[in-house]
Design a protein around this motif. Structure first.
Motif, PDB file in Angstrom:
ATOM      1  N   ILE A 150       5.250  -2.902   2.386  1.00  0.00           N
ATOM      2  CA  ILE A 150       5.441  -3.147   0.961  1.00  0.00           C
ATOM      3  C   ILE A 150       6.199  -1.963   0.364  1.00  0.00           C
ATOM      4  N   SER A 151       7.252  -2.287  -0.390  1.00  0.00           N
ATOM      5  CA  SER A 151       8.121  -1.274  -0.990  1.00  0.00           C
ATOM      6  C   SER A 151       8.195  -1.508  -2.499  1.00  0.00           C
ATOM      7  N   PRO A 152       7.296  -0.894  -3.278  1.00  0.00           N
ATOM      8  CA  PRO A 152       7.320  -1.096  -4.731  1.00  0.00           C
ATOM      9  C   PRO A 152       8.617  -0.577  -5.353  1.00  0.00           C
ATOM     10  N   THR A 176      -1.123   3.408  -0.723  1.00  0.00           N
ATOM     11  CA  THR A 176      -1.181   2.027  -0.234  1.00  0.00           C
ATOM     12  C   THR A 176       0.173   1.455   0.166  1.00  0.00           C
ATOM     13  N   ALA A 177       1.265   1.954  -0.426  1.00  0.00           N
ATOM     14  CA  ALA A 177       2.592   1.421  -0.119  1.00  0.00           C
ATOM     15  C   ALA A 177       3.202   2.121   1.091  1.00  0.00           C
ATOM     16  N   VAL A 218       9.307  -7.004   5.342  1.00  0.00           N
ATOM     17  CA  VAL A 218       9.348  -5.908   4.369  1.00  0.00           C
ATOM     18  C   VAL A 218       9.589  -6.532   2.991  1.00  0.00           C
ATOM     19  N   PHE A 219       8.740  -6.181   2.021  1.00  0.00           N
ATOM     20  CA  PHE A 219       8.761  -6.862   0.731  1.00  0.00           C
ATOM     21  C   PHE A 219       8.926  -5.869  -0.405  1.00  0.00           C
ATOM     22  N   VAL A 220       9.970  -6.090  -1.206  1.00  0.00           N
ATOM     23  CA  VAL A 220      10.180  -5.289  -2.406  1.00  0.00           C
ATOM     24  C   VAL A 220       9.492  -6.007  -3.561  1.00  0.00           C
ATOM     25  N   ALA A 221       8.616  -5.301  -4.253  1.00  0.00           N
ATOM     26  CA  ALA A 221       7.894  -5.894  -5.385  1.00  0.00           C
ATOM     27  C   ALA A 221       7.949  -4.910  -6.546  1.00  0.00           C
ATOM     28  N   GLY A 222       8.478  -5.375  -7.676  1.00  0.00           N
ATOM     29  CA  GLY A 222       8.596  -4.523  -8.845  1.00  0.00           C
ATOM     30  C   GLY A 222       7.525  -4.800  -9.866  1.00  0.00           C
ATOM     31  N   SER A 223       7.745  -5.820 -10.693  1.00  0.00           N
ATOM     32  CA  SER A 223       6.785  -6.128 -11.753  1.00  0.00           C
ATOM     33  C   SER A 223       5.434  -6.575 -11.204  1.00  0.00           C
ATOM     34  N   ALA A 224       5.412  -7.150 -10.001  1.00  0.00           N
ATOM     35  CA  ALA A 224       4.141  -7.568  -9.400  1.00  0.00           C
ATOM     36  C   ALA A 224       3.250  -6.375  -9.099  1.00  0.00           C
ATOM     37  N   VAL A 225       3.863  -5.211  -8.923  1.00  0.00           N
ATOM     38  CA  VAL A 225       3.099  -3.981  -8.676  1.00  0.00           C
ATOM     39  C   VAL A 225       2.936  -3.183  -9.960  1.00  0.00           C
ATOM     40  N   ALA A 250       0.645 -11.423   2.641  1.00  0.00           N
ATOM     41  CA  ALA A 250       1.754 -11.542   3.584  1.00  0.00           C
ATOM     42  C   ALA A 250       1.259 -11.544   5.024  1.00  0.00           C
ATOM     43  N   ALA A 251       0.275 -10.705   5.319  1.00  0.00           N
ATOM     44  CA  ALA A 251      -0.248 -10.628   6.686  1.00  0.00           C
ATOM     45  C   ALA A 251      -0.891 -11.949   7.085  1.00  0.00           C
TER      46      ALA A 251
END
Length: 221
Positions: free
Chosen positions: A5-7, A27-28, A192-199, A216-217
């Motif tokens: 996870i990549s905030p 955590t990230a 690999v997941f980029v999450a902005g506002s969700a984080v 995701a897992a």
């Protein structure tokens, strides 16, 4: 496959970037930095000086996504500044192989990004030059956009192409990733997941990262 996870700090408080980076440090896996030049995309965001400063303040490695014109010229500087990963856009790079190799030579992971309408197949022969392939699931330029389901078949094709080679390439998805969409992306083959506002829009960013990773897992099996 290992889920990462990549905030995206595009959704963070720019006045307190060090604190926002620290909020997800435990955590990230990465800190995603969206670099925009108001030419390749219609927005102007963070640049090299911010990356250099953030590198000193953040404990997470920086995942720099260059949405800029002439990445062949500028990408090496981000690797030199200490970015752990530097991604350039296929639509903007004139000499992608040379640029990707230079990023690697300077010690960073090399990534290639594809806009929603850009097919993945023409870049299959470049997979050996990549450490990560980024499939955009929104039109690049702004955070908080709605996820485009039309990219899911492309994520599947990208995963199939990666599996057909000996290359060890991460498959990243960026744009509209949230609790409502991350499972579909993982099922399609992204890891690999980029999450902005969700984080950064959550009350507890660290907990949001953990929840997204768990979703995701499960979906990836």
């Amino acid at each position: 496959m290992a889920i990462q996870i990549s905030p995206s700090i595009l959704s963070a408080d720019f006045a307190h970037l060090a604190d926002e980076a620290a909020a997800v440090a435990d955590t990230a896996d990465w800190l995603h930095v969206d670099v925009m030049d108001n030419h390749f995309v219609p927005n102007l965001t963070l640049g090299l000086p911010i990356v250099e400063s953030l590198r000193k303040a953040a404990s997470l490695p920086l995942d720099c996504h260059l949405m800029i014109e002439d990445p062949d010229r500028w990408a090496p500087a981000y690797a030199e500044a200490g970015a752990g990963s530097v991604t350039v856009h296929a639509e903007a790079a004139r000499s992608p192989v040379r640029t990707l190799r230079e990023i690697r030579r300077l010690g960073a992971r090399a990534g290639l990004a594809l806009n929603p309408a850009t097919p993945v197949e023409p870049y299959a022969d470049l997979l050996g030059e990549l450490d990560m392939l980024l499939v955009m699931s929104v039109e690049p330029g702004f955070g908080g956009q709605r996820f485009l389901d039309v990219v899911l078949p492309k994520i599947r094709r990208a995963r199939e192409l990666i599996r057909s080679t000996d290359a060890s390439v991460w498959l990243q998805v960026d744009g509209g990733v949230s609790a409502e969409t991350i499972e579909r992306c993982a099922e399609a083959g992204a890891d690999v997941f980029v999450a902005g506002s969700a984080v950064y829009g959550a009350k507890d960013p660290a907990a949001a990262v953990e929840a997204l990773r768990a979703q995701a897992a499960r979906a990836a099996g």
